[in-house]
Design an enzyme around this catalytic site. Structure first.
Site, PDB file in Angstrom:
ATOM      1  N   ARG A  65      27.417  15.574  36.812  1.00 32.21           N
ATOM      2  CA  ARG A  65      26.241  15.265  37.629  1.00 32.21           C
ATOM      3  C   ARG A  65      26.036  13.756  37.766  1.00 32.21           C
ATOM      4  O   ARG A  65      25.551  13.283  38.788  1.00 32.21           O
ATOM      5  CB  ARG A  65      24.990  15.883  37.015  1.00 32.21           C
ATOM      6  CG  ARG A  65      24.756  17.341  37.410  1.00 32.21           C
ATOM      7  CD  ARG A  65      23.371  17.779  36.994  1.00 32.21           C
ATOM      8  NE  ARG A  65      22.961  18.987  37.686  1.00 32.21           N
ATOM      9  CZ  ARG A  65      21.710  19.364  37.868  1.00 32.21           C
ATOM     10  NH1 ARG A  65      20.732  18.610  37.394  1.00 32.21           N
ATOM     11  NH2 ARG A  65      21.407  20.477  38.496  1.00 32.21           N
ATOM     12  N   VAL A  66      26.393  13.001  36.727  1.00 35.98           N
ATOM     13  CA  VAL A  66      26.257  11.550  36.759  1.00 35.98           C
ATOM     14  C   VAL A  66      27.627  10.940  36.512  1.00 35.98           C
ATOM     15  O   VAL A  66      28.203  11.103  35.431  1.00 35.98           O
ATOM     16  CB  VAL A  66      25.264  11.048  35.688  1.00 35.98           C
ATOM     17  CG1 VAL A  66      25.156   9.518  35.743  1.00 35.98           C
ATOM     18  CG2 VAL A  66      23.892  11.682  35.885  1.00 35.98           C
ATOM     19  N   ILE A 126      24.644  14.138  45.167  1.00 32.56           N
ATOM     20  CA  ILE A 126      23.697  13.033  44.968  1.00 32.56           C
ATOM     21  C   ILE A 126      24.414  11.691  45.104  1.00 32.56           C
ATOM     22  O   ILE A 126      24.061  10.856  45.931  1.00 32.56           O
ATOM     23  CB  ILE A 126      23.008  13.124  43.594  1.00 32.56           C
ATOM     24  CG1 ILE A 126      22.266  14.459  43.453  1.00 32.56           C
ATOM     25  CG2 ILE A 126      22.059  11.939  43.396  1.00 32.56           C
ATOM     26  CD1 ILE A 126      21.190  14.678  44.492  1.00 32.56           C
ATOM     27  N   LYS A 137      25.123   0.599  54.830  1.00 34.23           N
ATOM     28  CA  LYS A 137      24.143  -0.493  54.912  1.00 34.23           C
ATOM     29  C   LYS A 137      24.843  -1.849  54.888  1.00 34.23           C
ATOM     30  O   LYS A 137      24.435  -2.782  55.589  1.00 34.23           O
ATOM     31  CB  LYS A 137      23.152  -0.381  53.749  1.00 34.23           C
ATOM     32  CG  LYS A 137      22.133  -1.517  53.704  1.00 34.23           C
ATOM     33  CD  LYS A 137      21.116  -1.319  52.595  1.00 34.23           C
ATOM     34  CE  LYS A 137      20.118  -2.476  52.568  1.00 34.23           C
ATOM     35  NZ  LYS A 137      19.051  -2.270  51.571  1.00 34.23           N
ATOM     36  N   HIS A 282      21.428  30.640  89.251  1.00 37.82           N
ATOM     37  CA  HIS A 282      20.118  30.049  88.974  1.00 37.82           C
ATOM     38  C   HIS A 282      19.395  30.755  87.821  1.00 37.82           C
ATOM     39  O   HIS A 282      18.267  31.220  87.943  1.00 37.82           O
ATOM     40  CB  HIS A 282      19.250  30.044  90.230  1.00 37.82           C
ATOM     41  CG  HIS A 282      19.730  29.085  91.276  1.00 37.82           C
ATOM     42  ND1 HIS A 282      19.784  27.724  91.072  1.00 37.82           N
ATOM     43  CD2 HIS A 282      20.203  29.294  92.528  1.00 37.82           C
ATOM     44  CE1 HIS A 282      20.258  27.131  92.147  1.00 37.82           C
ATOM     45  NE2 HIS A 282      20.535  28.062  93.050  1.00 37.82           N
TER      46      HIS A 282
END
Length: 523
Positions: A65-66, A126, A137, A282
């Protein structure tokens, strides 16, 4: 100042083509940082990598997870070259010039009916979105890849410019990454927002709904020449719909082409047991018919309203063959033809008219589960699709006379068609063919009259036909008008306060009538 790529971070869930990409980076002398699974794959193929944990001196924890959430990673990605150099040296942060990341497959896992909520939650990425956003960025210094389709594009740039990727490409890839993460977050938000946590079951609609669409093509103009337009589609459109159809030939599709083709295709998908053709003009079906062959279904649909069929959209529920293609070209001008597939000989015939737009939709699923949207100023109406089906055993015969087997067959045929006609909608049908359609009138009686005029114009005798109405008859005058034309059976939802009067009218004229209990308004 443009700087060459010297260090890359690669951490991908989808490992398609990553080995060859990483090998070419390695051959260029570029240092590669990577996470557990990706690093193991690259090492297996003799590509030198440094694991993130070895670089940060902090292990992957909590079952992975990390693993990338560390200042040495984000400082390396976000560090502004020349402006932040002193800080980076002070904290032993190496610049990361290329970030290659794709995300956990949340969409695929959430779509698996056997997946538990715990498994679905674990497939929310994450670190991946954070790294993509950081790299995007800092696009002035960092190249970011969120899609394996861009591997060759970046390598070509590097090969031509001594490992430098141009500012224009970096900016383009940054925008793509922001779009990718926005779409990813929207999917997660919509899924979890529609989940009732107490029951772990989907509720009807979440409190917020986010839409992410990608542009498929620019359009020449919108509904009218003075309006600009584009065609946007879902990120993962299913097969068998207009958004995923492949155009095989012809001029660019217009705004109205796409809208009308959608109607034609969705209507013809309602028919599965016989070759069927739907012609739309149409926004409304003008001719629908089944046949023993695809050509016969086309001939019958065309002759249902040949005047309106001119310049129309033609859809089939089976692959288009040579014989049917010849019949179309010999008989009419057509804007668009769409079918699940176009046979090779049919393509050669159609190629003689290169301006005709020919689309292959692919085979479709039995039922679409996507939502239906209608834009209003300042908002969006959202509903599930009108996929309601009726079966004879679930309908009520409310008249003294029950419909005959042939009438039942025609009633069910007409009911499938009326669902795709603008309300107020009336369809007259006989022997698997529409003989008159009345659409979009403020009065149901007027729609009935227009359907009758259409039938007369096309040379049909309405006597012996059946009638389908998308909603109930509020007064008996509609039935009285149908009886004067010789209608023998009616299918309608029922539910009017004056149903008894309408039923009485049907009985007086010996008309069989079925109530479905289902309405098909289409606006």
């Amino acid at each position: 100042m443009e700087l060459p790529i010297k260090r890359a971070l690669i951490s991908v869930s989808d490992k398609s083509d990553v080995v060859e990409f990483a090998r070419q980076l390695h051959d260029k002398g570029i240092d590669i940082l990577s996470t557990g699974g990706t690093a193991a794959l690259l090492r297996k193929h003799d590509i030198l990598v440094t694991e993130i944990s070895d670089y940060t001196h902090f292990p992957e924890i909590m079952d992975g997870r990390v693993k990338t959430l560390h200042p040495k990673i984000y400082g390396g990605i976000l560090g502004r070259r020349s402006l932040d150099d002193t800080v980076m040296v002070q904290h032993e942060i190496q610049p990361i010039d290329l970030v290659v990341v794709n995300l956990y497959p949340f969409t695929q896992v959430a779509a698996d009916s056997n997946a538990t909520l715990t498994t679905i939650i674990e497939n929310i990425d994450i670190g991946g979105p954070a790294m993509l956003r950081a790299a995007a960025k800092n696009y002035e210094s960092v190249t970011v890849i969120s899609d394996s389709a861009d591997y060759d594009r970046v390598l070509t740039e590097m090969n031509q410019n001594n490992n430098i990727v141009s500012a224009a490409i970096r900016f383009n890839l940054a925008v793509k990454s922001f779009t990718h993460t926005a779409n990813y977050d929207a999917i997660i938000s919509n899924y979890l927002g529609s989940l009732d946590k107490k029951e772990e079951e989907l509720v009807q609609f979440p409190s917020h709904y986010t839409i992410q669409l990608k542009k498929k093509q620019n359009l020449r103009y919108g509904e009218n020449p003075h309006q600009q337009a584009g065609f946007y589609v879902e990120s993962f459109p299913v097969k068998g719909i207009i958004a995923s159809a492949q155009q095989l030939q012809g001029k660019e599709l217009s705004f109205n082409n796409i809208a009308d083709t959608d109607t034609a295709l969705e209507c013809v998908k309602s028919f599965s047991d016989q070759p069927t053709c739907v012609i739309v003009k149409h926004a409304n079906p003008c001719g629908v018919a089944t046949g023993s062959s695809l050509r016969e279904s086309y001939e019958r649909a065309y002759h249902a309203d040949p005047v309106s069929a001119f310049g129309g959209i033609i859809a089939f529920n089976q692959p288009l063959d040579e014989d049917t293609s010849k019949a179309i070209l010999e008989q009419q001008f057509v804007e668009v033809i769409i079918a699940p597939a176009i046979e090779e000989k049919a393509q050669k015939i159609l190629a003689t008219k290169p301006n005709i737009r020919v689309l292959a939709s692919g085979n479709w699923l039995n039922q679409n589960t996507t939502l239906d949207f209608k834009r209003v100023m300042g908002g969006l109406l959202i509903q599930d699709q009108d996929t309601a089906l009726i079966y004879l055993e679930n309908c009520n015969t409310v008249t003294n006379r029950a419909p005959t087997p042939n009438e039942v067959k025609d009633l069910l045929f007409a009911w499938k068609v009326v669902k795709f006609v603008k309300s107020n909608a009336i369809v007259y049908a006989k022997e698997g063919q529409t003989v008159g359609i009345g659409a979009g009138q403020t009065s149901r009686v007027m729609s009935s009259q227009i359907a009758g005029l259409k039938a007369k114009e096309s040379g049909f005798t309405i006597a012996g036909s059946v009638l389908a109405s998308d909603a109930f008859f509020p007064f008996r005058d509609g039935l009285d008008a149908a009886a004067e034309l010789g209608i023998r059976a009616v299918i309608q939802p029922g539910g009017s306060k004056r149903d008894d009067e309408v039923i009485a009218s049907a009985n007086e004229h010996d008309i069989a009538m079925i109530f479905t209990g289902i309405r098909h308004f289409r606006h």
